[in-house]
Design a protein around this motif. Structure first.
Motif, short mmCIF file in Angstrom:
data_model
loop_
_atom_site.label_atom_id
_atom_site.label_comp_id
_atom_site.label_asym_id
_atom_site.label_seq_id
_atom_site.Cartn_x
_atom_site.Cartn_y
_atom_site.Cartn_z
N ALA A 71 -14.98 -20.56 -27.97
CA ALA A 71 -13.61 -20.89 -27.58
C ALA A 71 -13.39 -20.58 -26.10
CB ALA A 71 -12.61 -20.13 -28.44
N ARG A 72 -13.93 -19.44 -25.65
CA ARG A 72 -13.79 -19.06 -24.25
C ARG A 72 -14.44 -20.11 -23.34
NH1 ARG A 72 -16.64 -13.55 -22.34
NH2 ARG A 72 -18.48 -14.73 -22.92
N ALA A 73 -15.58 -20.65 -23.80
CA ALA A 73 -16.31 -21.61 -22.97
C ALA A 73 -15.68 -23.00 -22.96
CB ALA A 73 -17.76 -21.71 -23.42
N ILE A 74 -15.02 -23.40 -24.06
CA ILE A 74 -14.46 -24.75 -24.08
C ILE A 74 -13.00 -24.78 -23.66
CG2 ILE A 74 -16.07 -25.61 -25.83
CD1 ILE A 74 -13.76 -25.32 -27.87
N ALA A 75 -12.36 -23.60 -23.56
CA ALA A 75 -10.92 -23.56 -23.28
C ALA A 75 -10.59 -24.25 -21.96
CB ALA A 75 -10.42 -22.12 -23.26
N TYR A 76 -11.46 -24.07 -20.96
CA TYR A 76 -11.17 -24.68 -19.66
C TYR A 76 -11.82 -26.05 -19.50
CZ TYR A 76 -15.54 -22.13 -18.66
OH TYR A 76 -16.80 -21.62 -18.71
N GLU A 77 -12.25 -26.62 -20.62
CA GLU A 77 -12.77 -27.98 -20.67
C GLU A 77 -13.83 -28.25 -19.62
OE1 GLU A 77 -9.49 -30.63 -20.79
OE2 GLU A 77 -8.61 -29.65 -22.54
N PRO A 78 -14.96 -27.56 -19.72
CA PRO A 78 -16.05 -27.80 -18.78
C PRO A 78 -16.70 -29.14 -19.10
CG PRO A 78 -16.81 -26.36 -20.51
CD PRO A 78 -15.35 -26.61 -20.78
N LYS A 79 -17.43 -29.66 -18.13
CA LYS A 79 -18.10 -30.94 -18.38
C LYS A 79 -19.48 -30.73 -18.98
CE LYS A 79 -15.78 -34.24 -15.61
NZ LYS A 79 -15.31 -34.09 -14.24
N ILE A 80 -19.98 -29.50 -18.82
CA ILE A 80 -21.33 -29.20 -19.31
C ILE A 80 -21.30 -27.88 -20.06
CG2 ILE A 80 -23.67 -28.56 -18.57
CD1 ILE A 80 -23.35 -30.58 -16.31
N LEU A 81 -21.96 -27.86 -21.21
CA LEU A 81 -22.03 -26.63 -22.00
C LEU A 81 -23.49 -26.19 -22.09
CD1 LEU A 81 -20.33 -24.66 -23.71
CD2 LEU A 81 -20.81 -26.11 -25.69
N LEU A 82 -23.74 -24.93 -21.77
CA LEU A 82 -25.10 -24.41 -21.79
C LEU A 82 -25.21 -23.35 -22.89
CD1 LEU A 82 -25.47 -23.96 -17.92
CD2 LEU A 82 -26.17 -25.92 -19.31
N LEU A 83 -26.19 -23.50 -23.75
CA LEU A 83 -26.31 -22.59 -24.89
C LEU A 83 -27.68 -21.92 -24.85
CD1 LEU A 83 -25.09 -25.18 -27.57
CD2 LEU A 83 -23.66 -23.58 -26.32
N ASP A 84 -27.71 -20.59 -24.69
CA ASP A 84 -29.00 -19.89 -24.64
C ASP A 84 -29.22 -19.15 -25.96
OD1 ASP A 84 -31.37 -18.74 -24.04
OD2 ASP A 84 -30.68 -17.67 -22.25
N GLU A 85 -29.92 -19.77 -26.88
CA GLU A 85 -30.19 -19.20 -28.21
C GLU A 85 -28.92 -18.60 -28.80
OE1 GLU A 85 -33.81 -17.86 -29.09
OE2 GLU A 85 -34.81 -18.46 -27.25
N PRO A 86 -27.86 -19.39 -28.90
CA PRO A 86 -26.56 -18.81 -29.27
C PRO A 86 -26.53 -18.29 -30.69
CG PRO A 86 -26.45 -21.21 -29.29
CD PRO A 86 -27.79 -20.85 -28.72
N LEU A 87 -27.42 -18.79 -31.55
CA LEU A 87 -27.33 -18.42 -32.96
C LEU A 87 -28.47 -17.52 -33.40
CD1 LEU A 87 -26.39 -22.00 -34.21
CD2 LEU A 87 -24.87 -20.18 -33.47
N ALA A 88 -29.31 -17.13 -32.45
CA ALA A 88 -30.53 -16.41 -32.82
C ALA A 88 -30.25 -15.07 -33.49
CB ALA A 88 -31.41 -16.20 -31.58
N ALA A 89 -29.10 -14.47 -33.20
CA ALA A 89 -28.83 -13.14 -33.75
C ALA A 89 -28.11 -13.20 -35.10
CB ALA A 89 -28.00 -12.33 -32.75
N LEU A 90 -27.86 -14.43 -35.59
CA LEU A 90 -27.13 -14.54 -36.86
C LEU A 90 -28.11 -14.69 -38.02
CD1 LEU A 90 -24.43 -17.09 -35.68
CD2 LEU A 90 -24.30 -14.59 -35.74
N ASP A 91 -27.65 -14.34 -39.25
CA ASP A 91 -28.58 -14.50 -40.37
C ASP A 91 -28.67 -15.98 -40.76
OD1 ASP A 91 -26.71 -15.10 -42.52
OD2 ASP A 91 -26.04 -13.03 -42.26
N LYS A 92 -29.70 -16.29 -41.54
CA LYS A 92 -30.13 -17.68 -41.71
C LYS A 92 -29.02 -18.61 -42.24
CE LYS A 92 -34.18 -20.17 -43.44
NZ LYS A 92 -33.59 -21.15 -44.36
N ASN A 93 -28.31 -18.17 -43.29
CA ASN A 93 -27.30 -19.06 -43.87
C ASN A 93 -26.19 -19.38 -42.89
OD1 ASN A 93 -28.49 -19.37 -46.33
ND2 ASN A 93 -27.56 -17.52 -47.18
#
Ligand SMILES: Nc1ncnc2c1ncn2[C@@H]1O[C@H](COP(=O)(O)OP(=O)(O)OP(=O)(O)O)[C@@H](O)[C@H]1O
Ligand SMILES: [Mg+2]
Lengths: 292, 368
Positions: free
Chosen positions: B151-173
């Motif tokens: 939400a913090r990253a999309i709030a200012y409506e950027p044109k490009i979104l960069l994701l660095d292993e954003p889900l790696a720390a979450l469990d599988k499901n």
């Protein structure tokens, strides 16, 4: 589980026992002795009168000079703390960033600790005296015709205190800043914060715990200092340390010296409490026992 | 938020970055179309994060340029690039509550107070965390924290979104649920997105195209399907899914696209395989066959050009499918996987069996 926890807390208590014993013998006992001295006798017309008395405190509060010196001491401590904090931030940030530059800065900050305070204070007195290096430079560069007297002023004491006690605020600040995950600063920059705003909105608030410790150390050390104010402040505007020294060693009035020393301790402790409690209040919402 | 224009066009041109003597990135070039979700996929240390941070301006490249809608970015500081980023460790501001975290980028843009509040609340709505706006980050679960970061990253409506292993720390499901959610949001907002991952399934689930990287170089770029079905070399074929590899000496190059080329393995087994561009690769050839294309039978199949006989060393039940390992006399291991009922009945570990596959499923690739 239960007995395991109890065993752990028991061995924990055993482990801190030596430290508690040390503090009792070398910190609490001398302070009690000090406070004791301040109430068991008073000097009257050069003669010591024994017996329980609060006259020494009455004297400290009723004579303007003593008040003036106490206030001047606290003011000096606060100013030294604030000026050091301003100088410490860039240094602490450089140290926290690490690398070769960070290590060089650490070295520059820490090595002066290896030189005795007396020597460093005399060095400052040479630099700041009327014929000293600073005035020589000011005159010869045509900046000041008739440079002001710096030595034996509060400014000289402030400059030297900041120099002498700077490491004590740089190191806790660097530790606090180093503990901030680098991604947090990066996230702020991605969201549009320039360097100044990253500092003001992220680094500064998140370094408050280290800042409080550093302020408290520099304040306490400056307020309780004797050597630096004595050498650089002279006798025209003494701090409390000089005054206590005079009472005890020159005038042989131990009870009154003890009263002044006790007042100093109480004052420094309460101001420290304000620093640390204030910092704790500020940071409680985001640091208190994580995950509930 | 629907009125915003589509995401930006992003071009990376010959970006090189060296640490000491090691090349973290070696002349990497790629183009990402507006609104596209591209995954940078590769093993640990191949330079994915370095490339992402160069796009973000958090690292300066030694050489090369990053172009957003044709504008050079390299000399533009991070805070003026107008991009959003998600980190593996969420990187929320621990001293700010959820809504203040989300509002941060809007405040940096000096928008009017009312607009900041309105847009922060809308962004928080999008990640379904409106009820948590007064909480502190440490009071949230990992998944919730990453949602707040989104939400913090999309709030200012950027044109490009960069994701660095954003889900790696979450469990599988949770991770699988959020993969789809994240992709849906990027598509809805038409964001140009670069996702860094070393998880091939994540890359295939989320990305329009996958850029496979190895040791600072781009190995192959294409849709998940193209990269899976037509890997160009041994590394890609082994990194995306699994493959059986056979060293291959081809008899001739025909030059015709997709030509079938006969040849032999060093053990002397005949193989018939296809070459995508009709030629044998110069650096040495390899034939790759996906396990799901290998069938097993008790006797020699009549019409199959590619067949090898051996003994079954393992039969593993994997739920949706079975995996069988066959070892030829020449010592080659061949892995076959198939739905349990597709396996010839009565085959057991230790039995002799034939593994066979069609020529069209035997891909001639470069051995590197
Ligand atoms: N600050 C640095 N100093 C020296 N070497 C670095 C630095 N940052 C990265 N490297 C090296 O550059 C290479 C690429 O690193 P990078 O972080 O981009 O890898 P990655 O693909 O993101 O790996 P991972 O999947 O483990 O995150 C690695 O070999 C790494 O050791
Ligand atoms: Mg990485």
């Amino acid at each position: 589980m239960m007995s395991r926890a109890r065993a752990d807390s028991l061995s924990g208590a055993l482990l801190v026992l030596p430290a508690i014993g040390f503090l009792l013998v070398f910190f609490l006992a001398p302070n009690l002795l000090l406070v004791g001295y301040s109430v068991i006798a008073r000097m009257e017309a050069g003669v010591m009168q024994y017996g329980l008395t609060f006259d020494n405190y009455v004297r400290a509060f009723s004579v303007d000079l003593y008040w003036l010196v106490l206030v001047r001491t606290v003011r000096m401590g606060l100013m030294a703390a604030l000026v050091s904090a301003a100088i410490a931030y860039p240094l602490a940030i450089a140290i926290a960033q690490g690398g070769l530059f960070g290590r060089v800065v650490t070295l520059v900050v820490v090595t002066p600790l290896l030189v005795n305070v007396v020597i460093r204070s005399y060095a400052w007195s040479q630099l700041l005296s009327r014929q000293g290096a600073l005035n020589w430079a000011l005159t010869n560069l045509g900046i000041a015709e008739n440079p002001p007297q710096l030595l034996y002023t509060e400014w000289a004491v402030l400059i030297a205190s900041v120099h002498v006690f700077l490491p004590f605020i740089v190191l806790p600040l660097a530790a606090a800043i180093g503990a901030i995950a680098p991604e947090i600063g990066q996230a702020a920059r991605m969201a549009g914060a320039n360097r100044v705003r990253v500092f003001l909105r992220v680094i500064l608030p998140l370094s408050v715990p280290g800042l409080a410790v550093g302020l408290s150390l520099v304040f306490s050390l400056t307020a309780a200092a004797y050597v630096t104010p004595q050498i650089l402040g002279g006798n025209f505007s003494p701090l409390i340390g000089t005054l206590i020294h005079q009472q005890v060693l020159a005038l042989n009035d131990w009870p009154f010296g003890a009263a002044l020393a006790s007042l100093l301790i109480v004052l420094v402790l309460s101001i420290n409490l304000v620093f640390l409690r204030g910092a704790e209040r500020l940071t409680r919402r985001w640091t208190a026992g994580a995950g509930n | 938020m629907k009125t915003r224009s589509a995401g930006a066009h992003l071009a990376i041109e010959a970006v090189t970055k060296t640490y000491g003597k090691a090349k973290a990135l070696d002349a990497v070039s790629l183009v990402i179309e507006p609104g596209e979700l591209l995954a940078l996929l590769g093993p640990s240390g191949c330079g994915k994060t370095t490339l992402l941070k160069i796009i973000a301006g958090l690292i300066d490249p030694d050489e090369g340029e990053v172009l957003v809608d044709g504008l050079g970015m390299v000399r533009l500081p991070t805070h003026r690039r107008d991009m959003g980023m998600l980190f593996q460790n969420y990187a929320l501001f621990p001293h700010l509550d959820v809504i203040s975290n989300v509002a941060f980028g809007l405040e940096m843009r000096r928008l009017p107070r009312a607009e900041i509040e309105e847009r922060a609340r809308r962004a928080l709505d999008r990640v379904q965390l409106s009820a948590y706006s007064g909480r502190m980050p440490r009071e949230l679960s990992g998944g919730q924290q990453q949602r707040v970061a989104l939400a913090r990253a999309i709030a200012y409506e950027p044109k490009i979104l960069l994701l660095d292993e954003p889900l790696a720390a979450l469990d599988k499901n949770l991770r699988e649920g959020m993969q789809m959610e994240l992709r849906a949001l990027c598509k809805q907002l038409e964001l140009t997105t670069v996702l860094v991952t070393h998880d091939q399934e994540e890359a295939m689930t989320m990305a329009d195209r996958i850029a496979v990287m190895r040791a600072g170089r781009l190995e192959q770029l294409g849709s998940a399907r193209a990269v899976y079905e037509r890997p160009e070399n041994r590394f890609v074929a082994g990194f995306i899914g699994t493959s059986n590899f056979f060293p291959f000496a081809g008899e001739r190059s025909t030059g015709a696209l997709g030509a079938t080329i006969p040849g032999r393995t060093p053990g002397g087994d005949a193989l018939l395989a296809i070459a995508r561009d009709g030629t044998l690769p110069e650096g040495g050839a390899m034939v790759a066959v996906r396990p799901e294309h290998v069938a097993l039978s008790v006797s020699r199949p009549a019409a199959e050009a590619n067949a090898m006989v051996g003994r079954l060393t393992q039969i593993l039940f994997r739920g949706a499918h079975m995996t069988a390992v066959l070892r030829t006399d020449g010592g080659q291991e061949i892995v076959a996987s198939a739905p349990a009922d597709a396996l010839p009945p009565g085959l057991a570990e230790g039995d002799a069996a034939w593994a066979h596959w069609k020529a069209e499923h035997a891909l001639i690739i470069e051995d590197k």
